[in-house]
Design an enzyme around this catalytic site. Structure first.
Site, PDB file in Angstrom:
ATOM      1  N   ARG A   1       0.856  -1.182   0.000  1.00 30.69           N
ATOM      2  CA  ARG A   1       0.000   0.000   0.000  1.00 30.69           C
ATOM      3  C   ARG A   1       0.895   1.235   0.000  1.00 30.69           C
ATOM      4  O   ARG A   1       2.079   1.161   0.324  1.00 30.69           O
ATOM      5  CB  ARG A   1      -0.904   0.026   1.236  1.00 30.69           C
ATOM      6  CG  ARG A   1      -1.869  -1.164   1.349  1.00 30.69           C
ATOM      7  CD  ARG A   1      -2.718  -1.017   2.588  1.00 30.69           C
ATOM      8  NE  ARG A   1      -3.695  -2.100   2.744  1.00 30.69           N
ATOM      9  CZ  ARG A   1      -3.498  -3.212   3.432  1.00 30.69           C
ATOM     10  NH1 ARG A   1      -2.328  -3.407   4.050  1.00 30.69           N
ATOM     11  NH2 ARG A   1      -4.435  -4.139   3.527  1.00 30.69           N
TER      12      ARG A   1
ATOM     13  N   ARG B   1      -0.924  -2.998  -6.454  1.00 26.93           N
ATOM     14  CA  ARG B   1      -1.152  -4.008  -5.418  1.00 26.93           C
ATOM     15  C   ARG B   1      -2.132  -5.066  -5.923  1.00 26.93           C
ATOM     16  O   ARG B   1      -1.943  -6.261  -5.688  1.00 26.93           O
ATOM     17  CB  ARG B   1      -1.679  -3.321  -4.157  1.00 26.93           C
ATOM     18  CG  ARG B   1      -1.972  -4.237  -2.981  1.00 26.93           C
ATOM     19  CD  ARG B   1      -2.256  -3.382  -1.752  1.00 26.93           C
ATOM     20  NE  ARG B   1      -2.992  -4.077  -0.723  1.00 26.93           N
ATOM     21  CZ  ARG B   1      -2.454  -4.829   0.218  1.00 26.93           C
ATOM     22  NH1 ARG B   1      -1.148  -5.005   0.242  1.00 26.93           N
ATOM     23  NH2 ARG B   1      -3.197  -5.405   1.132  1.00 26.93           N
TER      24      ARG B   1
ATOM     25  N   TYR C   1      -9.460  -8.521  -4.924  1.00 27.78           N
ATOM     26  CA  TYR C   1      -8.301  -7.879  -5.539  1.00 27.78           C
ATOM     27  C   TYR C   1      -7.878  -8.553  -6.833  1.00 27.78           C
ATOM     28  O   TYR C   1      -7.228  -7.951  -7.672  1.00 27.78           O
ATOM     29  CB  TYR C   1      -7.118  -7.920  -4.562  1.00 27.78           C
ATOM     30  CG  TYR C   1      -7.026  -6.742  -3.641  1.00 27.78           C
ATOM     31  CD1 TYR C   1      -8.104  -6.387  -2.841  1.00 27.78           C
ATOM     32  CD2 TYR C   1      -5.866  -5.996  -3.547  1.00 27.78           C
ATOM     33  CE1 TYR C   1      -8.031  -5.312  -1.985  1.00 27.78           C
ATOM     34  CE2 TYR C   1      -5.773  -4.909  -2.684  1.00 27.78           C
ATOM     35  CZ  TYR C   1      -6.862  -4.580  -1.905  1.00 27.78           C
ATOM     36  OH  TYR C   1      -6.771  -3.516  -1.061  1.00 27.78           O
TER      37      TYR C   1
ATOM     38  N   LYS D   1     -10.105  -0.757  13.162  1.00 29.30           N
ATOM     39  CA  LYS D   1     -10.587   0.398  13.903  1.00 29.30           C
ATOM     40  C   LYS D   1     -10.147   0.318  15.365  1.00 29.30           C
ATOM     41  O   LYS D   1     -10.385  -0.674  16.040  1.00 29.30           O
ATOM     42  CB  LYS D   1     -12.112   0.487  13.824  1.00 29.30           C
ATOM     43  CG  LYS D   1     -12.618   0.872  12.440  1.00 29.30           C
ATOM     44  CD  LYS D   1     -14.110   1.071  12.432  1.00 29.30           C
ATOM     45  CE  LYS D   1     -14.591   1.527  11.049  1.00 29.30           C
ATOM     46  NZ  LYS D   1     -16.052   1.718  11.014  1.00 29.30           N
TER      47      LYS D   1
ATOM     48  N   HIS E   1      -2.665   2.084  -6.317  1.00 30.10           N
ATOM     49  CA  HIS E   1      -3.174   0.900  -5.617  1.00 30.10           C
ATOM     50  C   HIS E   1      -3.416  -0.267  -6.573  1.00 30.10           C
ATOM     51  O   HIS E   1      -3.445  -1.422  -6.155  1.00 30.10           O
ATOM     52  CB  HIS E   1      -4.458   1.250  -4.875  1.00 30.10           C
ATOM     53  CG  HIS E   1      -4.826   0.277  -3.794  1.00 30.10           C
ATOM     54  ND1 HIS E   1      -4.100   0.131  -2.639  1.00 30.10           N
ATOM     55  CD2 HIS E   1      -5.839  -0.618  -3.710  1.00 30.10           C
ATOM     56  CE1 HIS E   1      -4.645  -0.791  -1.877  1.00 30.10           C
ATOM     57  NE2 HIS E   1      -5.701  -1.268  -2.512  1.00 30.10           N
TER      58      HIS E   1
ATOM     59  N   HIS F   1      -4.113  -9.409   4.214  1.00 31.93           N
ATOM     60  CA  HIS F   1      -5.565  -9.391   4.280  1.00 31.93           C
ATOM     61  C   HIS F   1      -6.050 -10.302   5.398  1.00 31.93           C
ATOM     62  O   HIS F   1      -5.568 -11.427   5.535  1.00 31.93           O
ATOM     63  CB  HIS F   1      -6.180  -9.860   2.954  1.00 31.93           C
ATOM     64  CG  HIS F   1      -6.110  -8.842   1.868  1.00 31.93           C
ATOM     65  ND1 HIS F   1      -6.159  -9.167   0.527  1.00 31.93           N
ATOM     66  CD2 HIS F   1      -5.987  -7.493   1.909  1.00 31.93           C
ATOM     67  CE1 HIS F   1      -6.071  -8.067  -0.192  1.00 31.93           C
ATOM     68  NE2 HIS F   1      -5.961  -7.036   0.625  1.00 31.93           N
TER      69      HIS F   1
END
Length: 375
Positions: free
Chosen positions: A200, A314, A346, A236, A311, A337
């Site tokens: 990333r 990736r 992806y 988070k 991105h 992931h």
């Protein structure tokens, strides 16, 4: 609870009683935002990455409605989203949902009696805030992938064209005897590293020289057998996730590129004791914006569609590892992931690869009967 509890973000902790405010409405609104920021901070959410962008959106919504939270209704948020869509035709479904979720969270906070805002607003203004976002006026999450249809992995030819364009920029600057050849060489190797390790943007910019690792199973790669990624995407409330990305044989050309950069290019920036792998002309760490600019510059020269961004490299890494027949679990660990379903989103394997799998399956199943057909 009556609203007197000392919860982080409670009204009485950010809006003192008995204080005369020249503009009471603005004072209460600002106190709400400060309290919400405190409430989120106790959950260890990032100030710059999460809390402040949320606060900014609420202020933006309040400015659009020209009203305060205790005056908002459902029609306001519908008009706000329609306004954004009208101004920006490319306004994505995922962005709209994100905005709605942020406003819903804020409304949940100011309508929760435990924080005291409903009582405080009713005392001062004769009305209290209500939840304005519901199932019937918010975006439904009905698809795993909601990004732009134009975004996809780069093909092998596009990847090669991108790198050729980045290398060509170095030669062009040198021929013109202009400044910037050193930075262009850094950018070229940076882009190759993003692809070769499936990084990333923030992961690449955050690399230090100390993050270059050896792999005992691949001694030929020396100090470039792996990368220790310390700034992976966080969950988070959690810190950045860490992982070790192994150098794979199909991408081992990156070993020579990184070796040249570390031994020959980076020292010319005179980094001193700065730990960063990617150094700027001012002897600092490369910025996220500069990483994007490096890709955009090469993309334009290579003639790659503008909807493809950094991105997508990736995505290309994931797709190409799968096409090289690496197990899905290995690919998932390489890119960090948490769920295999994310890795699947992806990937965009080519028709040639799928035909090869089909051919292999048919050969395994029917070779005893029709072996000559598969030779």
């Amino acid at each position: 609870m009556s609203g007197g509890a000392d919860l982080p973000g409670a009204a009485h902790l950010v809006l003192a009683d008995g204080v005369a405010h020249l503009d009471l409405e603005t004072a209460v609104f600002n106190a709400m935002l400060e309290g919400w920021a405190r409430q989120q901070a106790t959950r260890f959410l990032s100030s710059d990455g999460t809390i402040q962008p949320r606060i900014s959106l609420v202020r933006r919504f309040a400015s659009f409605t020209n009203e305060y939270p205790w005056q908002w209704d459902s029609a306001d948020v519908e008009e706000f989203i329609n306004h954004l869509r009208a101004r920006r035709p490319s306004f994505a479904v995922s962005t709209g949902r994100g905005y709605q979720n942020i406003l819903r969270l804020f409304c949940e906070y100011v309508t929760d009696a435990r924080y005291g805002w409903p009582r405080k607003c009713y005392e001062h203004f004769g009305e209290a805030p209500v939840q304005i976002l519901h199932e019937w006026n918010t975006v439904t999450h009905s698809s795993d992938y909601e990004g732009s249809p134009g975004r996809r992995p780069l093909t092998y030819d596009e990847v090669q064209g991108l790198f050729d364009a980045a290398d060509g920029r170095v030669e062009e600057i040198r021929k013109r005897r202009r400044k910037g050849a050193l930075a262009a060489m850094r950018d070229s190797i940076l882009l190759k590293s993003v692809y070769a390790y499936g990084l990333r943007r923030r992961e690449a910019a955050g690399l230090d020289v100390a993050d270059l690792r050896r792999n005992a199973r691949m001694p030929d790669y020396g100090r470039f057998g792996a990368l220790f990624v310390r700034y992976g995407k966080s969950s988070k409330g959690g810190p950045p996730k860490r992982r070790t990305v192994l150098t794979v044989p199909e991408f081992d050309w990156i070993v020579d590129a990184l070796d040249q950069y570390v031994d020959e290019v980076r020292p010319l920036f005179q980094p001193g004791k700065h730990p960063a792998l990617w150094i700027t002309e001012r002897r600092g760490r490369i910025s996220l914006r500069r990483v994007d600019e490096a890709f955009e510059t090469a993309r334009k020269v290579a003639g790659i569609p503008e909807e493809l961004d950094l991105h997508c490299l990736r995505h290309s890494y994931v797709t190409h590892l799968l096409e090289f027949d690496y197990p899905e679990r290995f690919v998932q660990d390489q890119v960090g992931h948490e769920y295999a379903s994310t890795t699947a989103i992806y990937s965009g394997v080519s028709d040639e690869y799928r035909n090869r799998l089909l051919h292999r399956s048919l050969k395994g199943r029917h070779s005893a009967l029709w072996g000559h057909c598969f030779d």
